[in-house]
Write an enzyme that holds these catalytic residues in place. Structure first.
Site, PDB file in Angstrom:
ATOM      1  CG  ASN A 160      80.548  12.540 146.606  1.00 28.91           C
ATOM      2  OD1 ASN A 160      80.329  13.692 146.227  1.00 28.91           O
ATOM      3  ND2 ASN A 160      81.752  11.996 146.566  1.00 28.91           N
ATOM      4  NE  ARG A 192      76.277  21.939 138.160  1.00 28.42           N
ATOM      5  CZ  ARG A 192      75.109  21.432 138.545  1.00 28.42           C
ATOM      6  NH1 ARG A 192      74.325  22.158 139.325  1.00 28.42           N
ATOM      7  NH2 ARG A 192      74.728  20.225 138.169  1.00 28.42           N
ATOM      8  NE  ARG A 201      69.258  15.851 139.042  1.00 24.25           N
ATOM      9  CZ  ARG A 201      69.675  15.079 138.071  1.00 24.25           C
ATOM     10  NH1 ARG A 201      70.955  14.892 137.895  1.00 24.25           N
ATOM     11  NH2 ARG A 201      68.824  14.512 137.240  1.00 24.25           N
ATOM     12  CG  HIS A 230      76.951  20.013 130.567  1.00 23.18           C
ATOM     13  ND1 HIS A 230      78.101  19.302 130.302  1.00 23.18           N
ATOM     14  CD2 HIS A 230      76.929  20.187 131.916  1.00 23.18           C
ATOM     15  CE1 HIS A 230      78.747  19.055 131.426  1.00 23.18           C
ATOM     16  NE2 HIS A 230      78.059  19.572 132.414  1.00 23.18           N
ATOM     17  CE1 TYR A 289      84.398  21.078 142.103  1.00 20.18           C
ATOM     18  CE2 TYR A 289      83.188  21.048 140.046  1.00 20.18           C
ATOM     19  CZ  TYR A 289      83.218  20.912 141.422  1.00 20.18           C
ATOM     20  OH  TYR A 289      82.066  20.617 142.094  1.00 20.18           O
ATOM     21  NE  ARG A 300      85.016  13.233 139.855  1.00 19.37           N
ATOM     22  CZ  ARG A 300      84.235  13.963 139.077  1.00 19.37           C
ATOM     23  NH1 ARG A 300      84.759  14.710 138.149  1.00 19.37           N
ATOM     24  NH2 ARG A 300      82.922  13.956 139.221  1.00 19.37           N
ATOM     25  CG  HIS A 344      85.025  18.863 136.192  1.00 20.78           C
ATOM     26  ND1 HIS A 344      84.689  19.925 135.367  1.00 20.78           N
ATOM     27  CD2 HIS A 344      83.853  18.266 136.506  1.00 20.78           C
ATOM     28  CE1 HIS A 344      83.380  19.975 135.229  1.00 20.78           C
ATOM     29  NE2 HIS A 344      82.845  18.973 135.890  1.00 20.78           N
TER      30      HIS A 344
END
Length: 727
Positions: A88, A419, A449, A479, A512, A608, A636
């Protein structure tokens, strides 16, 4: 699922985060002009009403670290949280700190919402980060490493090895490591070498015994070899000894510098700016522009230098000078650098030191009975809400795409991919569908990214198979998580949809927590059709029948519904707001929540990560509570409940500027009473006073809760029980 082993009783509340450096005085910076600050008074709201987002992110990582220090967690799970903390922090520096440095160096006067300049934020970050890094190293060296040794998993240094082990490792070094090492000298004929981002390196000083001169050299630790080398199995499958690779190399530097005397060796690591900015030109191929920028990413300027605590001052000064790093960007670490290597330990086959194995359950709507139904037949009977990882991704969303690919009545499949995994069955299904003659459209967001290269690879594979591939939109990231299947049913065309909060990635779907809606609702199908026309063509559409779509509709839609709750409260009607998000940063949404609190609307937020909202302040936010839940699974999903309106929404957007202004995002209403009950059960569990969590205080501290109670509920564990998943 809980973060402790399933066979154990509920754990007590996690330890509190460490003491933080003194928080910024909001009144300290001189008041900037109204045009340069985001925190100017609005409707009487105070200027100092936001927490700093960067320090809030560091608080989030402190909560991750607290899980590593929580003795109720299985030991290898604690090691895993140390690894997550390290990874992270790498990304935080590569992106967030890099962005602040760029703004500082370009002289931009824009302050953060809490009134700080980039320079001031970087100073606070440096101080807070050093404290967290010291706590991180101490947690490993003083707690996790000794406890692992007691349980048969040892991480040793070269000096601790027996002679037999050293001899075996010498053979390994000579045959496997030595051939790939390249010592790079620094002298008038050899310029200081380029140091790649996140690589582990040895800074070496060698002395010529004849001339008496000393020289500097750099040796890169290979990154294609396991960082932790298994020395021996200790005679049984339950124990093992590991040696850091840099120790093996450091012990044999004499083989690299024959005839020289090695006088000094220290580890160091550089983090570089990876905040990629693609120069998007409507007349240029976006794929080519991105590939050009990716080639430059590895040459980004340094933003952090990590060094071993025993590094000499002379060596440190040399690195600072040659790497052009400011002293404030140096992070001193007492112990191993880059503890993300602890993921290797988590892979050790020690079930007694990990969470119990977890197997997602097939959603009841898709469970096979005597006569299995297709996904399409199920959706014609009603909507289905899937909650991952508790509900299996492979037997719900993945099956939806795979059945669409093989169904002869399906005419078209349209899908967004942000992703996905390296061996994605979703991509395989789209390829199969195209090869079967179906019309297949995939919007592959190549600007996601750190997944750019993988997405380019899959985009080209899809194109080769005949899929119509769109590489995102100029100026926006796509997204949203959407799939649209068009099916011929007799004389009727019917559309089936999936809209979710998570990526189409079967691997992360097991880690997730995300929610998705599968539906054949005609208005949603019509909206997705319009949205894909926007994404693939030149359509300009800002409003939809059922959906909220960013960058034009989500913030407006969320704020309008908050205002409706305010009107309900003022009229004496039931009102309330419940949010579950990853981040809450957007000032317009936060200000609307403040106004709701002032009107008496109870507001509950489960976040979160980052939260810039200040809860519990009299006259401003006394009716707002913010809590954070971390655990075995990464929370998530983004879910919104407006009590007075009677509306529940799920979607891909967090309450952040980038999501609401610079991305294509989709929020979908969940209207079916049966599915609404599922969402309410999730909220009720997460917000229960007995649920283990952290609660954000008005001063920015995150306090563990509940305090002084033996009856602690674990939200993720309860979700497993609710969905019938196996643990």
């Amino acid at each position: 699922m809980s973060t402790e082993n399933n066979d154990q009783p509920p754990a007590p509340a996690p330890p509190p985060p460490p003491n933080r450096p003194e928080r910024p005085e909001r009144s300290a910076p001189s008041a900037p002009p109204a045009a340069t600050t985001a925190s100017a008074a609005v409707d009487g709201l105070p200027d100092d009403r936001y927490f700093n987002r960067e320090l809030s992110w560091l608080d989030f990582n402190a909560r991750v670290l607290a899980l590593a220090e929580d003795e109720s967690q299985p030991l290898l799970e604690r090691a895993k949280f140390l690894a997550i903390f390290a990874s992270n922090l790498d990304e935080f520096y590569m992106v967030r700190v890099a962005g602040l440095k760029r703004r500082r160096e370009t002289g931009l006067s824009v302050r953060s919402a809490d009134g700080l300049t980039p320079r001031e934020q970087l100073a606070y970050i440096a101080k807070r980060n050093q404290e967290l890094v010291e706590q991180h190293a101490s947690a490993f060296e003083q707690r996790i490493r000794p406890e692992l040794a007691q349980r048969g998993i040892r991480i040793v240094r070269w000096a601790e090895l027996e002679d037999d082990d050293r001899r075996r490792l010498l053979v390994y070094f000579t045959e496997q490591i030595f051939p790939v090492l390249t010592p790079l000298a620094v002298d008038p004929a050899h310029p200081f070498p380029y140091i790649s981002g996140l690589s582990l390196n040895l800074a070496v000083t060698v002395r010529d015994p004849e001339a008496g001169t000393e020289r500097f050299a750099r040796v890169k630790v290979p990154d294609n070899v396991p960082r932790l080398l298994q020395v021996q199995s200790n005679g049984d499958e339950w124990s093992a000894t590991f040696l850091p690779l840099e120790d093996l190399i450091g012990a044999h530097l004499g083989e690299l510098f024959t005839g020289m005397e090695v006088t000094e060796v220290h580890e160091f690591r550089v983090t570089r700016n990876a905040d990629l900015e693609v120069e998007e030109d409507r007349d240029e191929d976006l794929l080519l522009a991105l590939e050009r920028e990716l080639a430059q990413r590895r040459f980004g300027p340094p933003v952090r230098l990590e060094i071993a605590s025993d590094m000499s001052e002379h060596m440190q000064e040399l690195l600072l000078r040659e790497l052009e790093v400011h002293p404030n960007d140096v992070v001193v670490i007492n112990g191993l650098l880059d503890l993300s290597c602890l993921w290797q330990l988590h892979a050790v086959d020690r079930k007694d030191l990990k969470d119990a194995p977890f197997v997602p359950a097939t959603h009841p709507a898709f469970a096979e009975h005597e006569t299995p139904k297709s996904v399409f037949a199920t959706l014609r009977e009603g909507d289905v809400l899937v909650h991952h990882p508790y509900d299996s991704f492979s037997t719900s969303v993945q099956r939806f795409i795979e059945q669409a690919a093989s169904d002869p009545h399906v005419l078209a499949i349209k899908q967004t991919l942000y992703r996905t995994s390296g061996d994605s069955p979703i991509v395989d299904a789209l390829i199969d569908a195209a090869e079967a003659g179906k019309q297949v459209v995939a919007l592959v967001e190549i600007k996601a990214r750190f997944d750019e290269q993988a997405n380019i690879k899959w985009a080209r594979a899809l194109e080769k198979a005949g899929v119509h591939v769109v590489y995102g939109l100029v100026g926006l990231k796509t997204h949203c998580k959407t799939s649209l299947v068009v099916r011929q049913e007799g004389s009727t065309i019917r559309r089936y949809c999936h809209i979710g909060t998570g990526n189409y990635n079967p691997k992360t779907a097991r880690l997730y927590e995300d929610i998705g809606l599968l539906t054949a609702e005609p208005s949603i199908g019509a909206d997705l059709t319009d949205l894909f026309n926007v994404l693939t063509g030149y359509a300009r559409q800002n409003t939809y029948r059922s959906l909220l779509v960013a960058p034009h509709g989500i913030r407006r839609g969320i704020v309008e519904r908050i205002e409706q709750e305010i009107e309900f409260a003022r009229a004496g009607k039931p009102a309330g707001i419940r949010f579950k998000v990853n981040s809450l940063v957007d000032e317009q949404v936060i200000d609307a929540l403040y106004r709701a609190s002032q009107a008496g609307v109870p507001v509950d937020v489960v976040v979160r990560g980052i939260c810039a909202l200040k809860p519990g302040i009299d006259g401003l936010s006394e009716n707002i509570e913010v809590r954070s839940i971390l655990g075995r699974f990464l929370e998530h999903s983004r879910v919104f409940h407006f009590v007075g309106c009677g509306e529940h929404w799920i979607g891909s957007a967090d309450m952040m500027h980038r999501n609401l202004d610079r991305r294509v995002e989709v929020q979908v209403p969940v209207r079916n009473p049966r599915l609404v009950k599922q969402l309410d059960a999730m909220f009720d569990s997460a917000l229960d006073p007995g649920t283990r969590c952290w609660v954000l205080q008005p001063d920015g501290e995150w306090e563990p809760a509940p305090q002084g109670s033996d009856q602690v509920r674990d939200h993720q564990r309860e979700m497993i029980a609710l969905h019938g998943a196996q643990g």
